[in-house]
Design a protein around this motif. Structure first.
Motif, PDB file in Angstrom:
ATOM      1  N   PRO A  37     -21.960 -23.761 -29.725  1.00 47.80           N
ATOM      2  CA  PRO A  37     -21.722 -25.350 -29.204  1.00 47.80           C
ATOM      3  C   PRO A  37     -20.606 -25.829 -30.287  1.00 47.80           C
ATOM      4  CG  PRO A  37     -24.160 -24.660 -28.671  1.00 47.80           C
ATOM      5  CD  PRO A  37     -23.243 -23.359 -29.568  1.00 47.80           C
ATOM      6  N   ASP A  38     -21.025 -25.309 -31.554  1.00 48.96           N
ATOM      7  CA  ASP A  38     -20.392 -25.989 -32.619  1.00 48.96           C
ATOM      8  C   ASP A  38     -19.222 -25.337 -33.322  1.00 48.96           C
ATOM      9  OD1 ASP A  38     -21.993 -24.022 -33.687  1.00 48.96           O
ATOM     10  OD2 ASP A  38     -22.602 -25.233 -35.343  1.00 48.96           O
ATOM     11  N   THR A  39     -18.624 -24.403 -32.522  1.00 52.02           N
ATOM     12  CA  THR A  39     -17.463 -23.527 -32.799  1.00 52.02           C
ATOM     13  C   THR A  39     -16.568 -23.518 -32.008  1.00 52.02           C
ATOM     14  OG1 THR A  39     -18.289 -21.414 -31.965  1.00 52.02           O
ATOM     15  CG2 THR A  39     -19.148 -21.830 -34.352  1.00 52.02           C
ATOM     16  N   GLU A  40     -15.284 -23.015 -32.162  1.00 53.14           N
ATOM     17  CA  GLU A  40     -14.082 -22.723 -31.083  1.00 53.14           C
ATOM     18  C   GLU A  40     -14.806 -21.673 -30.026  1.00 53.14           C
ATOM     19  OE1 GLU A  40     -13.673 -19.860 -34.516  1.00 53.14           O
ATOM     20  OE2 GLU A  40     -13.956 -22.005 -34.298  1.00 53.14           O
ATOM     21  N   PRO A  41     -14.082 -21.526 -28.734  1.00 53.43           N
ATOM     22  CA  PRO A  41     -14.704 -20.665 -27.895  1.00 53.43           C
ATOM     23  C   PRO A  41     -14.333 -19.114 -28.753  1.00 53.43           C
ATOM     24  CG  PRO A  41     -13.173 -22.128 -27.090  1.00 53.43           C
ATOM     25  CD  PRO A  41     -13.014 -22.426 -28.451  1.00 53.43           C
ATOM     26  N   ILE A  42     -15.297 -18.203 -28.066  1.00 53.08           N
ATOM     27  CA  ILE A  42     -15.242 -17.147 -28.544  1.00 53.08           C
ATOM     28  C   ILE A  42     -15.192 -15.990 -27.559  1.00 53.08           C
ATOM     29  CG2 ILE A  42     -16.630 -15.046 -29.865  1.00 53.08           C
ATOM     30  CD1 ILE A  42     -18.088 -17.414 -31.177  1.00 53.08           C
ATOM     31  N   ARG A  43     -14.436 -14.904 -27.489  1.00 48.90           N
ATOM     32  CA  ARG A  43     -14.066 -14.000 -26.579  1.00 48.90           C
ATOM     33  C   ARG A  43     -15.391 -13.044 -26.146  1.00 48.90           C
ATOM     34  NH1 ARG A  43     -11.451  -8.786 -27.097  1.00 48.90           N
ATOM     35  NH2 ARG A  43     -10.626  -8.104 -25.224  1.00 48.90           N
ATOM     36  N   VAL A  44     -15.745 -12.858 -25.201  1.00 52.00           N
ATOM     37  CA  VAL A  44     -16.813 -11.826 -24.987  1.00 52.00           C
ATOM     38  C   VAL A  44     -15.999 -10.525 -24.990  1.00 52.00           C
ATOM     39  CG1 VAL A  44     -16.276 -11.607 -22.363  1.00 52.00           C
ATOM     40  CG2 VAL A  44     -18.553 -11.061 -23.271  1.00 52.00           C
ATOM     41  N   HIS A  45     -17.012  -9.425 -25.502  1.00 51.84           N
ATOM     42  CA  HIS A  45     -16.521  -8.256 -25.711  1.00 51.84           C
ATOM     43  C   HIS A  45     -16.087  -7.489 -24.449  1.00 51.84           C
ATOM     44  CE1 HIS A  45     -16.297  -4.202 -27.365  1.00 51.84           C
ATOM     45  NE2 HIS A  45     -17.230  -3.641 -26.472  1.00 51.84           N
ATOM     46  N   GLY A  46     -15.165  -6.583 -24.619  1.00 51.08           N
ATOM     47  CA  GLY A  46     -14.862  -5.527 -23.781  1.00 51.08           C
ATOM     48  C   GLY A  46     -13.891  -5.888 -22.325  1.00 51.08           C
ATOM     49  N   ASP A  47     -12.775  -6.512 -22.788  1.00 52.64           N
ATOM     50  CA  ASP A  47     -11.853  -6.970 -21.670  1.00 52.64           C
ATOM     51  C   ASP A  47     -12.391  -7.174 -20.285  1.00 52.64           C
ATOM     52  OD1 ASP A  47      -9.965  -6.231 -23.552  1.00 52.64           O
ATOM     53  OD2 ASP A  47      -9.624  -4.241 -23.252  1.00 52.64           O
ATOM     54  N   GLN A  48     -13.067  -8.086 -20.383  1.00 55.39           N
ATOM     55  CA  GLN A  48     -13.814  -8.521 -18.855  1.00 55.39           C
ATOM     56  C   GLN A  48     -12.950  -8.907 -18.106  1.00 55.39           C
ATOM     57  OE1 GLN A  48     -17.155  -7.676 -18.412  1.00 55.39           O
ATOM     58  NE2 GLN A  48     -16.814  -6.651 -20.396  1.00 55.39           N
ATOM     59  N   GLY A  49     -11.959  -9.658 -18.352  1.00 54.36           N
ATOM     60  CA  GLY A  49     -10.833 -10.067 -17.454  1.00 54.36           C
ATOM     61  C   GLY A  49     -10.024  -9.046 -16.868  1.00 54.36           C
ATOM     62  N   VAL A  50      -9.681  -8.152 -17.642  1.00 55.44           N
ATOM     63  CA  VAL A  50      -8.963  -6.817 -17.164  1.00 55.44           C
ATOM     64  C   VAL A  50      -9.981  -6.123 -16.101  1.00 55.44           C
ATOM     65  CG1 VAL A  50      -8.115  -4.799 -17.651  1.00 55.44           C
ATOM     66  CG2 VAL A  50      -7.575  -6.729 -19.010  1.00 55.44           C
ATOM     67  N   LEU A  51     -11.236  -5.880 -16.421  1.00 61.70           N
ATOM     68  CA  LEU A  51     -11.985  -5.260 -15.626  1.00 61.70           C
ATOM     69  C   LEU A  51     -12.244  -5.892 -14.246  1.00 61.70           C
ATOM     70  CD1 LEU A  51     -14.601  -3.702 -18.405  1.00 61.70           C
ATOM     71  CD2 LEU A  51     -13.109  -2.552 -16.984  1.00 61.70           C
ATOM     72  N   CYS A  52     -12.152  -7.463 -14.280  1.00 60.67           N
ATOM     73  CA  CYS A  52     -12.477  -8.173 -13.252  1.00 60.67           C
ATOM     74  C   CYS A  52     -11.354  -7.782 -12.083  1.00 60.67           C
ATOM     75  CB  CYS A  52     -12.614  -9.545 -13.598  1.00 60.67           C
ATOM     76  SG  CYS A  52     -14.184  -9.955 -14.039  1.00 60.67           S
ATOM     77  N   ALA A  53     -10.184  -7.720 -12.668  1.00 62.21           N
ATOM     78  CA  ALA A  53      -9.009  -7.532 -11.931  1.00 62.21           C
ATOM     79  C   ALA A  53      -9.127  -6.172 -11.281  1.00 62.21           C
ATOM     80  CB  ALA A  53      -7.869  -7.943 -12.842  1.00 62.21           C
ATOM     81  N   ASN A  54      -9.489  -5.279 -12.008  1.00 60.08           N
ATOM     82  CA  ASN A  54      -9.745  -3.829 -11.705  1.00 60.08           C
ATOM     83  C   ASN A  54     -10.767  -3.736 -10.365  1.00 60.08           C
ATOM     84  OD1 ASN A  54      -8.331  -1.402 -13.257  1.00 60.08           O
ATOM     85  ND2 ASN A  54      -8.522  -3.142 -14.744  1.00 60.08           N
ATOM     86  N   MET A  55     -11.723  -4.407 -10.627  1.00 61.73           N
ATOM     87  CA  MET A  55     -12.700  -4.239  -9.685  1.00 61.73           C
ATOM     88  C   MET A  55     -12.345  -4.978  -8.503  1.00 61.73           C
ATOM     89  SD  MET A  55     -16.552  -4.132 -11.809  1.00 61.73           S
ATOM     90  CE  MET A  55     -16.230  -5.831 -12.749  1.00 61.73           C
ATOM     91  N   TYR A  56     -11.811  -6.324  -8.472  1.00 64.02           N
ATOM     92  CA  TYR A  56     -11.775  -6.927  -7.523  1.00 64.02           C
ATOM     93  C   TYR A  56     -10.385  -6.148  -6.579  1.00 64.02           C
ATOM     94  CZ  TYR A  56     -14.210 -11.119  -8.046  1.00 64.02           C
ATOM     95  OH  TYR A  56     -15.258 -12.106  -8.510  1.00 64.02           O
ATOM     96  N   GLY A  57      -9.608  -5.663  -7.534  1.00 65.28           N
ATOM     97  CA  GLY A  57      -8.333  -4.666  -6.996  1.00 65.28           C
ATOM     98  C   GLY A  57      -8.759  -3.589  -6.091  1.00 65.28           C
ATOM     99  N   ALA A  58      -9.864  -3.042  -6.616  1.00 66.28           N
ATOM    100  CA  ALA A  58     -10.388  -1.755  -5.922  1.00 66.28           C
ATOM    101  C   ALA A  58     -10.987  -2.257  -4.481  1.00 66.28           C
ATOM    102  CB  ALA A  58     -11.511  -1.186  -6.721  1.00 66.28           C
ATOM    103  N   VAL A  59     -11.765  -3.115  -4.617  1.00 65.92           N
ATOM    104  CA  VAL A  59     -12.454  -3.724  -3.307  1.00 65.92           C
ATOM    105  C   VAL A  59     -11.715  -3.967  -2.244  1.00 65.92           C
ATOM    106  CG1 VAL A  59     -13.831  -5.502  -2.264  1.00 65.92           C
ATOM    107  CG2 VAL A  59     -14.551  -4.434  -4.309  1.00 65.92           C
TER     108      VAL A  59
END
Length: 416
Positions: free
Chosen positions: A165-187
């Motif tokens: 809450p008291d810091t700048e945004p922090i990216r979640v580990h593991g290229d989650q955006g890339v993986l989301c696109a891959n999974m939606y693409g496969a479906v």
């Protein structure tokens, strides 16, 4: 293959996929390959960009040492083609004539400029499905913009919700955006293949990584739409006394004993504490502990932590997990990577698999599939291909006369 009638050994056996992609599509290709499709990874002569991304085996960079490449490209065959040259584009067209699906991740318009866009390839194979995965999709004012995972997370809204809450945004580990696109693409790809099988007509699928990330925002959009409330970051902060992440003897646990939707667990939690002889438990009794507003207060959070904290630090994650679960209290260990590898549930289901000769002759342990098909099982067919490993095999099977002297020479050199 007739998807409606045949029952193959593997779910997608008989399909051929041409994977022209990079990180934005390699995982989608892997999903098809490990369900039985023949996936041919096409790389430029210098290798996919993913080969140059770490982590590397023993921290030593090299074309055949990227752990990311090794994971995202298992079960595929590999061929090298330089799509900037017409001779290699002609080879690709011959390959596409035998394919059901093409996966590509080029900037919108590049494939058309090369004469191998969807309209061009559909003339060769009318039932062809082309899956295009890009940062922002094929159309719109951002279509030509480039983006990595963190950019998609930021512009898709997920980054704003990640961190403290008291810091700048922090990216979640593991290229989650890339993986989301891959999974939606496969479906989307498998749905389009069903349509192509039934109708004989292929189609072009346009997947946006930004839009895939937006889909993962849960109810953040509805909060703003209905209440004009912008959800904020909660990481590391207890939203209610009794609900949050707490330290224990060997790590952390997540406990949900109090707060909205959790009040019914409060009495069970107090009974647990009493049975264990927790000191100071009398401070957690009283009508105020049923008041959500009080549970949000700093006083309530501090009081709960002062009592639960020392007690939890004397107990392991396993002890707390099993103790709470026995009383039907939502509590879970926060697993480290080591915990995941040693997890009895995952071990009992054989989730992690050994891939012989995964890199540099070494066996690699990798996550398997999160699903089990009883009749057409998932399987890692082979390790990721060495650069150009299957040049000769694919080219000669495709058309013996179509394998150029250059490709034959390259295939022989790579096999040495």
């Amino acid at each position: 293959m007739d998807l409606l009638r045949d029952i193959p050994a593997h779910a997608l056996e008989g399909l051929r996929v041409i994977d022209l992609s990079g990180a934005l599509g390699n995982y989608a290709g892997k999903l098809f390959a490990e369900l039985g499709a023949d996936v041919v990874l096409v790389e430029p002569p210098g290798g996919s960009a993913l080969r140059h991304e770490g982590p590397f085996l023993a921290d030593r960079p090299g074309l055949e040492r990227s752990l990311a490449f090794a994971y995202y490209n298992t079960s595929k065959r590999g061929i090298t083609l330089d799509l900037e040259h017409e001779a290699d584009r002609a080879t690709l067209r011959r390959l596409v004539a035998t394919a059901d699906l093409v996966i590509e991740t080029e900037r919108p318009g590049v494939m058309n400029e090369r004469g191998i866009g969807y309209a061009d390839l559909a003339k060769i194979r009318p039932s062809l499905v082309m899956l295009s995965i890009t940062p922002f999709g094929q159309t719109g004012p951002y279509a030509q913009y480039q983006a990595e995972d963190i950019v998609a997370l930021a512009m898709g809204g997920m980054l704003y919700l990640g961190g403290y809450p008291d810091t700048e945004p922090i990216r979640v580990h593991g290229d989650q955006g890339v993986l989301c696109a891959n999974m939606y693409g496969a479906v989307a790809g498998i749905i389009a293949l069903w349509h192509a099988e039934a109708s004989g007509e292929g189609e072009h699928i346009d997947v946006s990584m930004q839009e895939s990330v937006v889909m993962a925002l849960e109810n953040a959009v509805q909060f703003y739409d209905l209440e004009r409330t912008v959800r904020r970051r909660w990481a590391g902060e207890q939203r209610f006394a009794g609900t949050g992440v707490y330290a224990c003897k060997d790590g952390y646990v997540f406990l949900m004993a109090g707060g909205i939707g959790a009040n019914r667990f409060w009495s069970r939690t107090l009974e647990w504490f009493a049975d264990e002889g927790m000191k100071g438990i009398e401070r957690l009794h009283g009508p105020e502990w049923a008041d959500v507003d009080f549970l949000k207060s700093a006083e309530a959070k501090r009081t709960f932590s002062e009592i639960f904290g020392p007690w939890a630090l004397e107990r392991s994650k396993a002890d707390l997990y099993h103790g709470g679960q026995a009383r039907k209290i939502p509590i879970a260990p926060v697993s480290s990577p080591k915990d995941i590898l040693e997890n009895k549930q995952l071990q009992s289901r054989g989730h992690f698999v050994e891939v012989p000769d995964g890199l540099a002759g070494q066996t690699l342990r990798m996550p398997g599939a999160p699903y089990k098909l009883s009749q057409t099982p998932w399987k890692i067919q082979r390790p990721s291909p060495r650069l150009g490993e299957h040049n000769m095999e694919i080219l000669m099977a495709l058309e013996p006369a179509g394998a150029s002297a250059t490709h034959i020479r390259q295939a022989k050199e790579l096999s040495l």
